[in-house]
Design a protein around this motif. Structure first.
Motif, PDB file in Angstrom:
ATOM      1  N   ASN A  69       0.824  -1.220   0.000  1.00  6.40           N
ATOM      2  CA  ASN A  69       0.000   0.000   0.000  1.00  6.40           C
ATOM      3  C   ASN A  69       0.852   1.260   0.000  1.00  6.40           C
ATOM      4  N   GLY A  70       1.806   1.289  -0.902  1.00  8.32           N
ATOM      5  CA  GLY A  70       2.662   2.460  -1.016  1.00  8.32           C
ATOM      6  C   GLY A  70       3.520   2.709   0.194  1.00  8.32           C
ATOM      7  N   GLY A  71       3.822   1.647   0.949  1.00  9.11           N
ATOM      8  CA  GLY A  71       4.668   1.771   2.132  1.00  9.11           C
ATOM      9  C   GLY A  71       3.923   2.157   3.392  1.00  9.11           C
ATOM     10  N   THR A  72       2.586   2.227   3.336  1.00  9.74           N
ATOM     11  CA  THR A  72       1.814   2.656   4.505  1.00  9.74           C
ATOM     12  C   THR A  72       1.425   1.508   5.423  1.00  9.74           C
ATOM     13  N   PHE A  73       1.606   0.274   4.970  1.00 12.34           N
ATOM     14  CA  PHE A  73       1.235  -0.886   5.790  1.00 12.34           C
ATOM     15  C   PHE A  73       2.272  -1.977   5.585  1.00 12.34           C
ATOM     16  N   THR A  74       2.652  -2.616   6.682  1.00  9.85           N
ATOM     17  CA  THR A  74       3.619  -3.712   6.640  1.00  9.85           C
ATOM     18  C   THR A  74       2.912  -5.004   6.995  1.00  9.85           C
ATOM     19  N   VAL A  75       3.059  -6.015   6.165  1.00 11.36           N
ATOM     20  CA  VAL A  75       2.409  -7.299   6.401  1.00 11.36           C
ATOM     21  C   VAL A  75       2.895  -7.873   7.737  1.00 11.36           C
ATOM     22  N   PRO A  76       1.980  -8.115   8.680  1.00 12.07           N
ATOM     23  CA  PRO A  76       2.380  -8.655   9.985  1.00 12.07           C
ATOM     24  C   PRO A  76       2.512 -10.178   9.947  1.00 12.07           C
ATOM     25  N   ASP A  77       3.035 -10.736  11.011  1.00 10.09           N
ATOM     26  CA  ASP A  77       3.209 -12.188  11.086  1.00 10.09           C
ATOM     27  C   ASP A  77       1.895 -12.930  10.876  1.00 10.09           C
TER      28      ASP A  77
END
Length: 438
Positions: free
Chosen positions: A315-323
């Motif tokens: 998302n354009g660096g706005t969200f990081t996939v969590p575990d």
């Protein structure tokens, strides 16, 4: 978390999408209709987020002036919050002198204002009222708007996993479909704006037109267009008539989060729709599963997808996939691409409606307005997970039986529909049993 042999997709000699066991074991996305978190948030937080999702909005919260529902769950609650419903929304438009689709112009308040920039027609309004007894706000479709359709509410359960699928996965599926089926089946992947990351785009996967790649963008869009509540992502009201609440209506709480943030976290933390385990284990469902692949329904209704590894920025660096979402295999039975299966409504994505007024002044990476127009007669492949919970099928909810929905597939799906027709009655029954297990 339990694991299973990952079922990745590959292309077999006959050119259709098939599924073959992979060597490595891949964690499976949790699937249940139990209201429990998938692990992205703790259960207390997930329950609090659901309370926000279920909450009924009032005029004092910013509801309206034009709206369809007072709560997210009004459109997404079967059999649990986040699921689907019988609710449909109304969309209209017309063709201009050049033959291109044009958004409607809908006069309200006896012509004192005109609603433009969107295809949605809201079914409800907050006026006339005691405060504004003389303002007739209700939208009505003008005779000029000859293109008309209903679109059904969509399931949101498991969409955190869908969001975490790499863009490249969807692009590869589209490319291989077009190549192996010689253009007869050719899914379209759209790059669409990520509203929370101005200038950035992602491959769309949410909504009947794949208009959003981000759960947060989708939430902000729905909050404004379905409930009339503005937020930091969509700060402009549809109309200022009868409007008495300062913008944006959605303001941060004591935790620093707005309602749209709670909605997004709730959706991301939901489990995937599970199968009917007892029915899935029957011999008839097993046979139907094999026939489903044999007649190549799995070309578009792809059985499994794999999410990006934890730590991947999306998302354009706005969200990081969590575990909780990373490197998970899940089974949506859909490719999340646009296809022309003969049921398209002729209505493309409206830029201002889905991305806000500011989007028209922004340059977006990899974005093509023309591509939005080419999707007018296409709809997203309906993911079949949870289909047994739906009483109305297809994008417009007009098909009331599984058989009716299958036989409506024309266009790109014509050959596969014909293969279904040629099955014996017993074989068709097996396919239907398999579908009822999803």
């Amino acid at each position: 978390m339990k694991t299973m042999i990952g079922l990745g997709f590959a292309f077999c000699a006959v050119g259709s999408l098939a599924f073959v066991p992979q060597v490595s074991q891949t964690p499976e996305a949790p699937a249940a209709l139990d209201g429990q978190t998938n692990g992205l948030a703790d259960q207390t937080t997930h329950a609090a987020d659901q309370d926000k999702f279920d909450e009924f909005e009032q005029i004092s919260d910013g509801l309206g002036p034009l709206y369809n529902a007072q709560s997210c769950r009004e459109c997404h609650q079967n059999p649990v919050s986040g699921g689907i419903s019988q609710t449909t929304e109304l969309r209209v438009g017309h063709r201009g002198p050049n033959g291109q689709f044009e958004n409607p112009s809908i006069p309200i308040a006896d012509g004192k204002a005109v609603i433009t920039g969107r295809t949605l027609v809201n079914d409800r309004a907050i006026c006339p009222s005691g405060a504004f007894p003389d303002i007739e706000l209700q939208e009505r479709v003008p005779d000029t708007e000859k293109i008309q359709t209903f679109r059904a509410s969509l399931n949101l359960l498991g969409d955190g996993f869908v969001e975490a699928v790499p863009d490249q996965t969807l692009l590869d599926i589209a490319k291989k479909q077009c190549h192996t089926r010689h253009g007869r089946i050719c899914g379209q992947a759209l790059y669409v704006p990520i509203v929370e990351a101005p200038g950035k785009t992602g491959v769309g996967r949410f909504g009947w037109k794949d208009q959003h790649a981000s759960v947060l963008s989708f939430s902000g869009d729905a909050y404004l267009n379905e409930m009339g509540i503005t937020s930091r992502l969509f700060p402009d009201e549809i109309t200022l008539l009868c409007n008495t609440v300062a913008e944006p209506n959605d303001k941060p709480g004591s935790d620093g989060l707005e309602d749209i943030d709670h909605f997004a976290r709730f959706i991301r933390a939901t489990k995937a729709p599970p199968r009917d385990a007892a029915l899935a284990q029957t011999a008839e469902a097993s046979e139907g599963s094999k026939l489903f692949d044999k007649i190549e329904c799995n070309t578009c209704h792809i059985r499994s997808l794999l999410t990006a590894p934890a730590g991947t920025a999306i998302n354009g660096g706005t969200f990081t996939v969590p575990d909780a979402l990373g490197s998970k295999q899940f089974y949506p039975f859909g490719d999340y691409l646009l296809h022309d299966v003969g049921t398209g409504d002729g209505i493309p994505i409206a830029m201002v409606e889905h991305y806000g007024k500011a989007a028209t002044r922004q340059t977006w990476l990899n974005f093509s307005y023309k591509n939005l127009q080419t999707g007018a007669n296409k709809v997203r492949t309906a993911p079949l997970w949870g289909v047994r919970t739906r009483s109305r099928l297809m994008h417009d909810g007009a098909s009331l039986t599984l058989t009716g929905a299958i036989l409506r597939h024309k266009g790109e799906a014509e050959e596969i529909t014909e293969k279904y027709r040629r099955l014996t009655p017993k074989e068709r029954d097996a396919v239907l049993t398999f579908l009822r297990s999803l």
